[in-house]
Design a protein around this motif. Structure first.
Motif, short mmCIF file in Angstrom:
data_model
loop_
_atom_site.label_atom_id
_atom_site.label_comp_id
_atom_site.label_asym_id
_atom_site.label_seq_id
_atom_site.Cartn_x
_atom_site.Cartn_y
_atom_site.Cartn_z
N GLY A 104 -15.17 -47.64 -3.65
CA GLY A 104 -15.12 -46.43 -2.84
C GLY A 104 -15.02 -46.75 -1.36
O GLY A 104 -14.25 -46.11 -0.63
N PHE A 105 -15.78 -47.75 -0.90
CA PHE A 105 -15.71 -48.17 0.50
C PHE A 105 -14.33 -48.71 0.85
O PHE A 105 -13.77 -48.41 1.90
N GLN A 106 -13.77 -49.49 -0.07
CA GLN A 106 -12.44 -50.04 0.13
C GLN A 106 -11.38 -48.95 0.23
O GLN A 106 -10.52 -48.97 1.12
N VAL A 107 -11.45 -47.99 -0.67
CA VAL A 107 -10.50 -46.86 -0.66
C VAL A 107 -10.67 -46.02 0.59
O VAL A 107 -9.69 -45.55 1.19
N LEU A 108 -11.93 -45.82 1.01
CA LEU A 108 -12.20 -45.04 2.22
C LEU A 108 -11.50 -45.65 3.42
O LEU A 108 -10.85 -44.94 4.21
N LEU A 109 -11.60 -46.98 3.56
CA LEU A 109 -10.94 -47.65 4.68
C LEU A 109 -9.43 -47.56 4.57
O LEU A 109 -8.73 -47.30 5.56
N CYS A 110 -8.91 -47.79 3.35
CA CYS A 110 -7.46 -47.75 3.15
C CYS A 110 -6.89 -46.36 3.46
O CYS A 110 -5.83 -46.23 4.09
N MET A 111 -7.60 -45.33 3.02
CA MET A 111 -7.07 -43.97 3.16
C MET A 111 -7.36 -43.36 4.53
O MET A 111 -6.92 -42.24 4.82
N THR A 112 -8.07 -44.09 5.38
CA THR A 112 -8.25 -43.64 6.75
C THR A 112 -6.91 -43.57 7.47
O THR A 112 -6.73 -42.81 8.42
N THR A 113 -5.93 -44.37 7.00
CA THR A 113 -4.58 -44.34 7.60
C THR A 113 -3.95 -42.96 7.46
O THR A 113 -3.07 -42.61 8.25
N TYR A 114 -4.37 -42.18 6.46
CA TYR A 114 -3.77 -40.87 6.22
C TYR A 114 -4.16 -39.84 7.29
O TYR A 114 -3.52 -38.81 7.42
N VAL A 115 -5.26 -40.12 8.01
CA VAL A 115 -5.68 -39.21 9.09
C VAL A 115 -5.72 -39.98 10.41
O VAL A 115 -6.53 -39.70 11.29
N ARG A 116 -4.82 -40.92 10.55
CA ARG A 116 -4.80 -41.82 11.71
C ARG A 116 -4.73 -41.11 13.06
O ARG A 116 -5.55 -41.37 13.93
N PRO A 117 -3.75 -40.22 13.30
CA PRO A 117 -3.63 -39.62 14.63
C PRO A 117 -4.87 -38.84 15.05
O PRO A 117 -5.35 -38.97 16.18
N GLN A 118 -5.40 -38.01 14.12
CA GLN A 118 -6.57 -37.21 14.45
C GLN A 118 -7.79 -38.09 14.73
O GLN A 118 -8.55 -37.83 15.67
N LEU A 119 -7.96 -39.14 13.93
CA LEU A 119 -9.10 -40.03 14.10
C LEU A 119 -9.02 -40.79 15.43
O LEU A 119 -10.00 -40.89 16.16
N LEU A 120 -7.84 -41.30 15.76
CA LEU A 120 -7.66 -42.04 17.01
C LEU A 120 -7.90 -41.16 18.23
O LEU A 120 -8.55 -41.56 19.20
N ASN A 121 -7.35 -39.94 18.19
CA ASN A 121 -7.52 -39.01 19.31
C ASN A 121 -8.99 -38.63 19.51
O ASN A 121 -9.49 -38.55 20.62
N THR A 122 -9.69 -38.41 18.38
CA THR A 122 -11.12 -38.05 18.45
C THR A 122 -11.94 -39.19 19.04
O THR A 122 -12.79 -38.97 19.92
N LEU A 123 -11.69 -40.41 18.56
CA LEU A 123 -12.43 -41.58 19.06
C LEU A 123 -12.15 -41.83 20.53
O LEU A 123 -13.07 -42.17 21.29
N GLN A 124 -10.89 -41.67 20.94
CA GLN A 124 -10.54 -41.91 22.34
C GLN A 124 -11.21 -40.90 23.27
O GLN A 124 -11.70 -41.25 24.34
N ARG A 125 -11.25 -39.63 22.84
CA ARG A 125 -11.87 -38.59 23.66
C ARG A 125 -13.40 -38.77 23.73
O ARG A 125 -14.01 -38.56 24.77
N ARG A 126 -13.98 -39.19 22.60
CA ARG A 126 -15.44 -39.26 22.52
C ARG A 126 -15.98 -40.50 23.23
O ARG A 126 -17.02 -40.45 23.90
#
Length: 319
Positions: A232-254
């Motif tokens: 599950g942890f492995q899949v979670l990391l792999c599938m983070t690529t599917y929400v890449r733009p939103q995640l990167l923008n959120t991290l950069q702003r925060r």
């Protein structure tokens, strides 16, 4: 939602030479380490009959090979993008297609391994009938067919819609340049959402069935539950690529992180780290694989020592 499975790295002219060299060196060292580690597992698998006649280890070694392909090709893409190297459409397209196949394969392969683990623990009497070598190889074939059926239509769309000059052009090799059609992005979003639901449903179902079916005191059941958690942890990391733009923008702003550094960290955590988990799940943690791995490593060491001693004796006799 712009989902891309391939990392994109804009070259930063403001970045110091030492920092750029450090990033390139880190990527190369991690890639080399993962390749060496995975190669040792492939060597052990090919030498011992107990492994290539077991469906579990066949799925594992397929995941290892898939991870090696993914890591090597994404490192090539990283180095080309980071150093502003432009390539022709044909070369970039080949690299990109194989990388996308490998990317789509990973969560599907992990889901199949979770199902195999569930059958072994919850349906032990039917395991030999359900999990055969032939069915396992067929399943691996279906994984590749599924991945190809997701990726190849994108290529056909590009071939049908882009002008002839596009196929003779040179550009930075990333998924946006190879597949610029916006409809492809929409299609990929839908498919990735379906993948997300199917794979996570499989992970949760197998985990809770093992949790409630197997006895709490059983060593095998506890190990199986831990394996599913790691999956599950492995899949979670792999599938983070599917929400890449939103995640990167959120991290950069925060956290107000430099975007180039954020992209680099994202690449290491999402694209490299999950590929180092596979050997731990079924390699280091598995008693059988660990035993044969030690046997082969100790065998090589003893052979080298014996060869060195023989050489020393020959030199002494010559004197």
């Amino acid at each position: 939602m712009n989902t891309t499975a391939i990392p994109k790295f804009p070259a930063q002219s403001s970045e110091t030479l030492s920092k750029a060299l450090t990033k390139n060196l880190v990527v190369l060292l991690l890639g080399f380490s993962i390749t060496c580690m995975n190669s040792s597992f492939i060597h052990v698998f090919s030498k011992e009959q107990i492994f290539y006649l077991n469906p579990r280890y066949i799925l594992f070694i397929h995941l290892i090979l898939n991870d090696m392909i993914h890591v090597m090709l994404t490192i090539i893409l990283f180095l080309m993008a980071y150093n502003r190297h432009k390539v022709s459409f044909s070369i970039c397209c080949i690299i990109m297609l194989i990388t996308l196949f490998a990317t789509e394969n990973t969560p599907l392969n992990v889901a199949c391994m979770a199902i195999e683990c569930y059958i072994a623990v919850c349906l032990p009497l039917q395991y030999s009938r359900i999990c055969t070598i032939k069915k396992t190889l067929t399943l691996i074939g279906l994984i590749w067919v599924t991945s190809m059926s997701v990726v190849l239509p994108d290529l056909f769309v590009i071939l049908a819609t882009q002008p002839l000059d596009f196929f003779h052009s040179h550009f930075a090799c990333n998924v946006h340049n190879v597949f610029p059609n916006p409809d492809i992005i929409k299609k990929r979003n839908i498919i990735h959402s379906v993948f997300l639901v199917i794979v996570w449903s499989t992970i949760f179902y197998t985990y809770f069935r093992i949790l409630f079916t197997a006895r709490a005191a059983s060593k095998d059941s506890k190990k199986a539950r831990n394996t599913i958690i790691l999956h599950g942890f492995q899949v979670l990391l792999c599938m983070t690529t599917y929400v890449r733009p939103q995640l990167l923008n959120t991290l950069q702003r925060r956290f107000l992180i430099n975007y180039a550094d954020l992209l680099f960290a994202f690449y290491i955590i999402v694209h490299v780290l999950p590929r180092s988990i596979s050997p731990i799940i079924y390699g280091v943690r598995d008693e059988t694989f660990r035993k044969y791995l030690k046997k082969n490593m100790l065998g090589k060491c003893s052979f080298t020592k014996k060869k060195r001693n023989t050489t020393c004796v020959k030199l002494a006799l010559q004197k």
